[in-house]
Design an enzyme around this catalytic site. Structure first.
Site, PDB file in Angstrom:
ATOM      1  N   ASP A  94       0.819  -1.203   0.000  1.00  0.00           N
ATOM      2  CA  ASP A  94       0.000   0.000   0.000  1.00  0.00           C
ATOM      3  C   ASP A  94       0.856   1.258   0.000  1.00  0.00           C
ATOM      4  OD1 ASP A  94      -1.900   1.913   0.394  1.00  0.00           O
ATOM      5  OD2 ASP A  94      -2.662   1.096   2.269  1.00  0.00           O
ATOM      6  N   ASP A 310      -2.377   7.188  -7.393  1.00  0.00           N
ATOM      7  CA  ASP A 310      -2.627   5.998  -6.579  1.00  0.00           C
ATOM      8  C   ASP A 310      -2.681   4.759  -7.457  1.00  0.00           C
ATOM      9  OD1 ASP A 310      -3.321   4.343  -4.400  1.00  0.00           O
ATOM     10  OD2 ASP A 310      -5.416   4.505  -4.951  1.00  0.00           O
TER      11      ASP A 310
END
Length: 482
Positions: A94, A310
């Site tokens: 992440d 992202d």
């Protein structure tokens, strides 16, 4: 990070890593597609993004990686070793969150199986000879909470609780144990090495974190805050606060690196300061070499606005003020095509020729005169023979909290080396063949070639490409191997 802006995020507690490594060592771990081996379920892909967007707009966001072809695969998960003797655990990687946690043996409502084709393992501190509990009066806990917790007394474990914007939650306590990586000892050569890391031992999961459909063993965060793994390693003088990824959606394979990339060079744009995600300032969008006529406030940054980079999100979400003129300009190039919806979410069409010859290039321009080029084969993905769908999604039709956010996911980041330089507060990129190696320099000045790996077999590529990253930890002098 101003958590008051995100009132529906209940509590964030972030993990600290303390990995010991040898001078010049480059440490790697392998990462696979989260949707590897699964069919072309576009609804599952969109559902993942919807859940992720809920988390992105809370105090925690999830996952690193992805594949530029939503019809084939989605996110990535790394295989790491924990404990002594080490056992394998699959964790989501992440870019935004800071907590490393895995499901533990006493967990309530933790998944016991996964539809991803991986074997889940519950971590048991008592089964590891090198594990130890972290208590509330120890430095790790007091620094994480910025002071001692109320009611803390000797022997009371340091606990964590994270509630995401979509209602998913994880809770548990912190432990310290060995973590195993593959250390790069030369050009394209690795050996196994151990370090010591503090991580969350998940005792209870809820919501999607307890679902078996996309279940993994935990999450490994690479966020920007001072308590993230990369920040703690940098504060300890072990790594530079820089990481990069290169996702290959053509051949399968990729690289994830922590440290200074020497080659290839990238063009960089400043990060927006004091943001909880990797935000940048977009200035303009052009289609086929002509700028779109857009309202000036569409690129404003701030609370629930701005542009987020992202790669953990699969698609690309644009505010309606950008999406509508963008699609109108693109479709104006091919007035003869007939659009139809697939799974009530994707705009699709039949097209027999090369999409790069028949559709325009889209370019996003950012502060510092940096551009990001998105080719038709990037923003269009095949779902069948001569059947294509758009990867642009109208953010105005999503939740009210995210309708003004520009969210550039892996759709536009694949086949590019993307560098997150937290030290200098910039993000840069360049188009690159991600099946090739890159060169990374350590603190001693030594330069290593680091190449992509691929965990998949040729047959599995037909239903879902399994990609691999290398994660590189560049160590400083006097670090020790455990």
């Amino acid at each position: 990070m101003d958590l008051k802006k995100w009132v529906w995020a209940v509590l964030v507690v972030l993990a600290v890593a303390e990995v010991g490594l040898v001078l010049g060592n480059v440490v790697s771990f392998e990462v696979q597609h989260k949707f590897a081996g699964r069919g072309r379920n576009l609804s599952a892909m969109m559902s993942h993004d919807v859940r992720r967007r809920g988390r992105l707009l809370s105090a925690i966001d999830l996952q690193l990686g992805g594949n530029g072809r939503p019809s084939d695969a989605g996110l990535y998960f790394a295989k790491i070793g924990l404990g002594n003797p080490p056992k394998d655990y699959y964790v989501q990687v992440d870019t935004g969150s800071d907590l490393l946690w895995v499901n533990c043996v006493e967990c309530v409502k933790c998944p016991t199986k996964s539809d991803l084709g991986i074997e889940l393992t519950l971590y048991d501190p008592k089964a590891s000879s090198t594990s130890s509990y972290v208590y509330c009066d120890q430095d790790f806990c007091t620094s994480t909470y910025e002071g001692q917790l109320p009611g803390c007394k000797p022997g009371l474990q340091c606990q964590y609780n994270v509630v995401y914007g979509d209602g998913s939650a994880t809770a548990g306590y912190f432990v310290k144990d060995d973590i195993q990586f593959s250390r790069v000892t030369g050009n394209l050569q690795t050996t196994l090495t151990n370090g010591s890391v503090v991580f969350g031992c998940g005792a209870k999961q809820s919501g999607e974190l307890g679902s078996s459909s996309e279940a993994v063993d935990g999450i490994l965060g690479f966020g920007e805050s001072n308590s993230s793994i990369i920040s703690q390693l940098a504060a300890a003088g072990k790594v530079k606060k820089i990481f990069s990824h290169c996702l290959d959606n053509v051949n399968g394979g990729g690289i994830f690196a922590i440290g200074e990339v020497v080659s290839p060079k990238v063009n960089s744009t400043p990060m927006v300061p004091n943001q909880q995600h990797y935000n940048v300032v977009m200035k303009e969008v052009d289609v086929g070499g002509e700028a779109l006529d857009l309202p000036t406030d569409v690129f404003e940054t701030g609370d629930r606005k701005g542009t987020i980079i992202d790669s953990g999100t699969t698609l690309a979400y644009l505010p309606e003020a950008i999406y509508d003129p963008l699609m109108k300009r693109i479709l104006g190039e091919r007035p003869e095509i007939k659009l139809h919806s697939v799974e009530e979410q994707f705009t699709c069409f039949k097209y027999n020729d090369n999409v790069d010859d028949g559709f325009p290039i889209v370019r996003f321009y950012f502060e510092g005169s940096v551009s990001l080029t998105v080719h038709p084969h990037d923003y269009l993905f095949p779902i069948d023979d001569n059947a294509w769908c758009f990867g642009w999604i109208n953010g105005g039709l999503q939740t009210k909290d995210s309708k003004d956010v520009i969210l550039l996911g892996d759709l536009v980041l694949s086949n590019k080396l993307v560098v997150y330089d937290i030290e200098n507060q910039t993000i840069g990129w360049t188009e690159y063949n991600c099946s090739l190696s890159i060169k990374v320099k350590d603190e001693s000045g030594a330069v290593y070639s680091v190449g992509p790996h691929n965990l998949s077999s040729a047959s599995s590529l037909k239903v879902g490409v399994l990609l691999t990253f290398l994660s590189i930890l560049i160590a400083l002098l006097h670090s020790s191997v455990h």
